[in-house]
Scaffold this active site. Structure first.
Site, PDB file in Angstrom:
ATOM      1  N   ARG A   1      79.650-100.025  58.473  1.00 16.85           N
ATOM      2  CA  ARG A   1      78.996-101.339  58.498  1.00 16.85           C
ATOM      3  C   ARG A   1      79.721-102.263  57.516  1.00 16.85           C
ATOM      4  O   ARG A   1      80.339-101.767  56.558  1.00 16.85           O
ATOM      5  CB  ARG A   1      77.528-101.217  58.055  1.00 16.85           C
ATOM      6  CG  ARG A   1      76.636-100.592  59.101  1.00 16.85           C
ATOM      7  CD  ARG A   1      75.199-100.470  58.593  1.00 16.85           C
ATOM      8  NE  ARG A   1      74.392 -99.658  59.482  1.00 16.85           N
ATOM      9  CZ  ARG A   1      73.363 -98.909  59.100  1.00 16.85           C
ATOM     10  NH1 ARG A   1      73.011 -98.840  57.818  1.00 16.85           N
ATOM     11  NH2 ARG A   1      72.665 -98.213  59.967  1.00 16.85           N
TER      12      ARG A   1
ATOM     13  N   ARG B   1      67.288-106.656  58.019  1.00 17.77           N
ATOM     14  CA  ARG B   1      68.606-106.074  57.740  1.00 17.77           C
ATOM     15  C   ARG B   1      69.649-106.531  58.749  1.00 17.77           C
ATOM     16  O   ARG B   1      70.836-106.570  58.447  1.00 17.77           O
ATOM     17  CB  ARG B   1      68.487-104.539  57.741  1.00 17.77           C
ATOM     18  CG  ARG B   1      69.736-103.863  57.228  1.00 17.77           C
ATOM     19  CD  ARG B   1      69.534-102.397  56.969  1.00 17.77           C
ATOM     20  NE  ARG B   1      69.271-101.636  58.193  1.00 17.77           N
ATOM     21  CZ  ARG B   1      69.103-100.314  58.220  1.00 17.77           C
ATOM     22  NH1 ARG B   1      69.166 -99.627  57.089  1.00 17.77           N
ATOM     23  NH2 ARG B   1      68.866 -99.686  59.346  1.00 17.77           N
TER      24      ARG B   1
ATOM     25  N   ARG C   1      63.832 -96.943  66.385  1.00 18.47           N
ATOM     26  CA  ARG C   1      63.642 -96.603  64.972  1.00 18.47           C
ATOM     27  C   ARG C   1      62.178 -96.739  64.546  1.00 18.47           C
ATOM     28  O   ARG C   1      61.663 -95.917  63.796  1.00 18.47           O
ATOM     29  CB  ARG C   1      64.531 -97.492  64.082  1.00 18.47           C
ATOM     30  CG  ARG C   1      65.940 -96.964  64.086  1.00 18.47           C
ATOM     31  CD  ARG C   1      66.958 -97.878  63.458  1.00 18.47           C
ATOM     32  NE  ARG C   1      68.276 -97.414  63.858  1.00 18.47           N
ATOM     33  CZ  ARG C   1      69.203 -96.977  63.027  1.00 18.47           C
ATOM     34  NH1 ARG C   1      68.987 -96.973  61.740  1.00 18.47           N
ATOM     35  NH2 ARG C   1      70.357 -96.549  63.479  1.00 18.47           N
TER      36      ARG C   1
HETATM   37  N1  ATP Z   1      61.853-102.751  47.832  1.00 24.18           N
HETATM   38  C1  ATP Z   1      62.505-103.520  48.733  1.00 24.18           C
HETATM   39  N2  ATP Z   1      62.115-104.804  48.895  1.00 24.18           N
HETATM   40  C2  ATP Z   1      62.755-105.599  49.789  1.00 24.18           C
HETATM   41  N3  ATP Z   1      63.798-105.228  50.573  1.00 24.18           N
HETATM   42  C3  ATP Z   1      64.215-103.955  50.445  1.00 24.18           C
HETATM   43  C4  ATP Z   1      63.601-103.039  49.525  1.00 24.18           C
HETATM   44  N4  ATP Z   1      64.242-101.851  49.628  1.00 24.18           N
HETATM   45  C5  ATP Z   1      65.205-102.019  50.562  1.00 24.18           C
HETATM   46  N5  ATP Z   1      65.203-103.270  51.052  1.00 24.18           N
HETATM   47  C6  ATP Z   1      66.053-103.827  52.125  1.00 24.18           C
HETATM   48  O1  ATP Z   1      65.614-103.239  53.347  1.00 24.18           O
HETATM   49  C7  ATP Z   1      66.690-102.982  54.217  1.00 24.18           C
HETATM   50  C8  ATP Z   1      66.726-101.505  54.565  1.00 24.18           C
HETATM   51  O2  ATP Z   1      67.098-100.771  53.401  1.00 24.18           O
HETATM   52  P1  ATP Z   1      68.141 -99.565  53.450  1.00 24.18           P
HETATM   53  O3  ATP Z   1      69.332 -99.936  54.290  1.00 24.18           O
HETATM   54  O4  ATP Z   1      68.375 -99.139  52.069  1.00 24.18           O
HETATM   55  O5  ATP Z   1      67.258 -98.505  54.267  1.00 24.18           O
HETATM   56  P2  ATP Z   1      67.597 -97.023  54.677  1.00 24.18           P
HETATM   57  O6  ATP Z   1      66.336 -96.254  54.496  1.00 24.18           O
HETATM   58  O7  ATP Z   1      68.777 -96.556  53.931  1.00 24.18           O
HETATM   59  O8  ATP Z   1      67.912 -97.205  56.230  1.00 24.18           O
HETATM   60  P3  ATP Z   1      68.749 -96.271  57.255  1.00 24.18           P
HETATM   61  O9  ATP Z   1      68.114 -94.924  57.231  1.00 24.18           O
HETATM   62  O10 ATP Z   1      68.559 -96.953  58.569  1.00 24.18           O
HETATM   63  O11 ATP Z   1      70.171 -96.296  56.801  1.00 24.18           O
HETATM   64  C9  ATP Z   1      67.941-103.445  53.495  1.00 24.18           C
HETATM   65  O12 ATP Z   1      68.244-104.746  53.935  1.00 24.18           O
HETATM   66  C10 ATP Z   1      67.516-103.433  52.029  1.00 24.18           C
HETATM   67  O13 ATP Z   1      68.251-104.365  51.257  1.00 24.18           O
END
Ligand code: ATP
Length: 294
Positions: free
Chosen positions: A139, A233, A244
């Site tokens: 990405r 996102r 999802r």
């Molecule tokens: N506490 C929070 N408050 C607001 N936005 C958040 C918070 N935590 C994460 N985000 C945002 O939410 C989105 C999803 O977060 P992230 O990509 O870390 O999720 P993930 O669980 O790793 O997802 P995936 O399993 O699909 O990779 C991102 O844009 C991130 O910046």
């Protein structure tokens, strides 16, 4: 007053009034048995330290009277206590060195696993964040070898064949897997290991590692908040979003496989990271440590 006395006398049973913890009986005039290790008539010098602190060995060993603790030179008092106890005080740490931990962080897609791990990486030392191998496309902003090892499907399949992966899965049509050697190398250096896996991966890891690893389930404060976060996102098509979100509904039911739940609420990333840190600290302070072997 008389009435009060009568009430008091009738409301507390007589037997309780004589309980040593409830009553303070006047000190009887007869001599109480002393807890001095040596009988009074002994020719030994009078003891000045609390006899509760003395061991049997110390009682037997001849030693000079202890200096007065309020006026004595600190070094002299320290040495006197050592000789009274018959051995030098050890500077060895009382607490054993904690084992390296394996911390599995999981949760539905979009809950913030990457965001929490990225922040944890900034605030905490001594952790190795395992770089997962994946066949999915890079990405924007992701760095190969740091965020993931981006490999082709063919490369991934040969890693499986060589038994190089602790766990792997096909997630939304793409392979993701955890290289074993990386974990071994860093645990040998005393690092804690953080693994970021989806729920399916966490279930597989639980069956491989059992209670030897710590499993943390990351959730949003509500389903609505999770959906908004995923939409925000902007990395998924609408169809991918639907899959999802539907999967996330199912995944929350697997909470029981985890040791801890951490809420990553909107705008409260810092609190979520602090809680993860507290979990790690508490695990390090456990008497019966987990002992993961890879
Ligand atoms: N506490 C929070 N408050 C607001 N936005 C958040 C918070 N935590 C994460 N985000 C945002 O939410 C989105 C999803 O977060 P992230 O990509 O870390 O999720 P993930 O669980 O790793 O997802 P995936 O399993 O699909 O990779 C991102 O844009 C991130 O910046």
């Amino acid at each position: 007053m008389l009435l009060l006395r009568r009430l008091f006398a009738t409301s507390i049973p007589r037997s309780q009034l004589h309980h040593p913890l409830l009553t303070r009986s006047p000190i009887p005039s007869v001599a109480l048995p002393t807890r001095t290790p040596f009988p009074r008539e002994s020719s030994a010098p009078p003891l000045m330290a609390s006899d509760a602190a003395r061991t049997e060995d110390a009682r037997r060993a001849p030693f000079a009277p202890l200096p007065n603790s309020t006026t004595a030179d600190k070094v002299e008092l320290y040495r006197s206590l050592e000789s009274a106890l018959g051995s030098n005080f050890s500077s060895e740490p009382i607490s054993p060195t904690p084992h390296p931990l394996i911390i599995v962080i999981s949760g539905p897609s979009g809950v913030g696993k990457d965001a929490v791990i990225k922040r944890l990486r900034e605030v905490r030392e001594g952790i190795h964040f395992v770089v997962t191998a994946t066949s999915r496309a890079q990405r924007p902003g992701e760095v190969d070898g740091k965020d993931y090892y981006f490999v082709t499907k063919e490369e991934f399949l040969s890693m499986i064949q060589r038994n190089e992966l602790l766990e792997y899965a096909l997630v939304y049509g793409e392979y993701k897997g955890i290289p074993k050697q990386q974990i071994r190398d860093y645990m040998a250096k005393g690092f804690d290991i953080v693994l970021r896996v989806d729920i399916q991966g966490a279930a597989t890891l639980r069956s491989i590692l059992g209670d030897s690893a710590v499993f943390i389930f990351l959730v949003a404060e509500s389903e609505a908040a999770l959906v908004k976060r995923l939409i925000g996102r902007k990395t998924e098509t609408s169809d991918m979003l639907l899959v999802r979100i539907a999967t996330a509904r199912e995944e929350v039911k697997h909470l029981g496989n985890f040791d801890y739940i951490v809420v990553n609420a909107e705008g409260k990333l810092e609190s979520a990271v602090k809680l993860v840190e507290s979990i790690i600290d508490a695990e390090k302070a456990k008497i019966r440590q987990r002992n993961a072997q890879i």
